[in-house]
Design a protein around this motif. Sequence first.
Motif, short mmCIF file in Angstrom:
data_model
loop_
_atom_site.label_atom_id
_atom_site.label_comp_id
_atom_site.label_asym_id
_atom_site.label_seq_id
_atom_site.Cartn_x
_atom_site.Cartn_y
_atom_site.Cartn_z
N ARG A 309 51.99 -90.56 76.44
CA ARG A 309 52.77 -90.40 75.22
C ARG A 309 52.57 -89.02 74.60
O ARG A 309 51.67 -88.28 74.98
N ASN A 311 52.15 -85.42 72.93
CA ASN A 311 51.03 -84.58 72.50
C ASN A 311 49.71 -84.88 73.19
O ASN A 311 48.65 -84.69 72.60
N SER A 312 49.77 -85.33 74.39
CA SER A 312 48.53 -85.56 75.13
C SER A 312 48.26 -84.39 76.07
O SER A 312 49.19 -83.75 76.57
N GLY A 326 47.62 -91.83 75.21
CA GLY A 326 48.17 -91.17 74.04
C GLY A 326 48.90 -92.11 73.11
O GLY A 326 48.84 -93.33 73.30
N PRO A 327 49.59 -91.60 72.10
CA PRO A 327 49.77 -90.18 71.81
C PRO A 327 48.47 -89.49 71.37
O PRO A 327 47.52 -90.17 70.99
N PHE A 328 48.45 -88.19 71.48
CA PHE A 328 47.31 -87.38 71.04
C PHE A 328 46.02 -87.72 71.78
O PHE A 328 44.96 -87.82 71.16
N ALA A 329 46.10 -87.95 73.08
CA ALA A 329 44.88 -88.18 73.85
C ALA A 329 44.47 -86.89 74.56
O ALA A 329 45.32 -86.05 74.86
N GLY A 344 44.17 -94.44 73.48
CA GLY A 344 45.05 -94.19 72.35
C GLY A 344 44.83 -92.85 71.69
O GLY A 344 44.28 -91.92 72.30
N ASN A 345 45.25 -92.74 70.44
CA ASN A 345 45.23 -91.45 69.76
C ASN A 345 43.82 -90.98 69.44
O ASN A 345 42.93 -91.73 69.12
N PHE A 346 43.64 -89.69 69.58
CA PHE A 346 42.38 -89.02 69.28
C PHE A 346 41.22 -89.60 70.08
O PHE A 346 40.11 -89.76 69.58
N HIS A 362 41.54 -95.93 69.81
CA HIS A 362 41.57 -94.95 68.71
C HIS A 362 40.27 -94.17 68.64
O HIS A 362 39.19 -94.73 68.80
#
Length: 455
Positions: A309, A311-312, A326-329, A344-346, A362
Amino acid sequence: MELSVIILAAGKGTRMKSVLPKVMQPLAGKPLLAHVLATAQELQSSRTIVVYGHGGEVVQKHFANQDNLAWALQAEQKGTGHAVQMALSQLPETGKSLILYGDVPLTTPETLQKLLDLVVDNQKIALLTVNLANPTGYGRIVREAGLVQRIVEQKDASEQEKQITEVNTGILCVPNCHLHQWLPTLKNNNAQGEYYLTDVIALAVQQGLAVHTYQPQAAWEVEGINDKLQLSTLERVYQRLQADNLMRAGATIIDPARFDMRGTATIGMDVFFDANVLLEGDNHFGNGVKVGTNCVIKNCKIADGVEIRANSVLEDAEIGQNAQIGPFARIRPQSKIGANVHIGNFVETKNTIMADGAKANHLAYLGDSEVGERSNIGAGTITCNYDGANKFKTIIGADAFIGSNSSLIAPVVIGDGATTGAGSAISKDVPANHLAVARGIQRNIEGWNRPQKKK
Ligand code: UD1
Ligand code: MG
């Protein structure tokens, strides 16, 4: 005829305004010269000689490991004829040579092969020409009764010759015996005071050779790069060609103008790239892989059905079937993510194995660790893998449940089915199926008065 390739790359590239020599400027992440060398390699040449000049040491060092590569120094730039002369001592007497420019990166091997096929014996030479609506600056091809007679440079051309729209791309193929014979005889009595390689055409005609021409399929094949604007133009041409190839192979690319690949990719069916994806190194995408917007993926093997997803950022990793990232992984090197894993994110992983079905949905750092099948990593979990000097491993068994905000102080082993309480700092191994709680005990203080602001 045996083939040698001579690449002219002595140009300074002043207009680049760069500390890098021009041929080291990157196109799709690799130096211009690397593109030309890769093309030369496809032509099955016996040797490639690069004529280098300004900043040559950097260039030589970069290509030190390349096979069949020879170097010729042109200390002073006295023209293209002089440049080829510098390579003569390394050139056999027989066979033919293809002259390429180090700053013309996108000529296709197919075009060059067609040109080479025109030189079958010592009685022929072949020129790659192109017709340009605006030929200003280029050498013009002067023909009589359709036959090439000579090339005249812009600065030496008469008004009538300047009307000619067929120009010299600079790329040509000449039998070596003639290069050895002609180059030492070149004169520099022309407008630029240079030794022009192009003067060999008139010499060939004088000696009764046939001068053949071939034209490339597209003008970008013979476009040279002198400044950062031209560099960006050819970068987009190259990126579009790559996107087209992937789309032909079945990928959906939502916007080819916002797709970049600096390397290679192999793909299964129905791979989907949303806008602004950047691929680096060598990647593989299995069937049905979806890549969201703004992802950066480098040297990864991504199995069927994976969704990455928005921004990874992934590097040097393997992702198993149907995993969701992701997103953001951030998936860092030596991460091995199993089938059906959710990241998941971060969440950041590094040198970590996530077995099939594990989840870290998360805010977590998993470094130097192994997470067993179906284990759940709560939000805020950190593997404390580094004591400031050494790194240690965290091993988590299958079906474990790591409570939110756990600090797992490595080296530490969490057994199968074990649970850690939220907010725990776990420094001792946890046996299978145990609950470990390592946190301050809560006290509730009745009648507590909050401090008041002083008036
Ligand atoms: C050259 C051709 C011209 C052609 C044009 C195509 C000659 C005399 N002219 O002109 O007919 O239309 O290319 O772009 O050949 N180089 C060296 N050493 C030198 C001079 C040049 O290595 O002493 C290299 C440059 O780095 C460059 C290439 O040769 O890669 C062409 O040199 P450039 O100065 O651009 O030649 P043009 O004058 O443009
Ligand atoms: Mg030029």
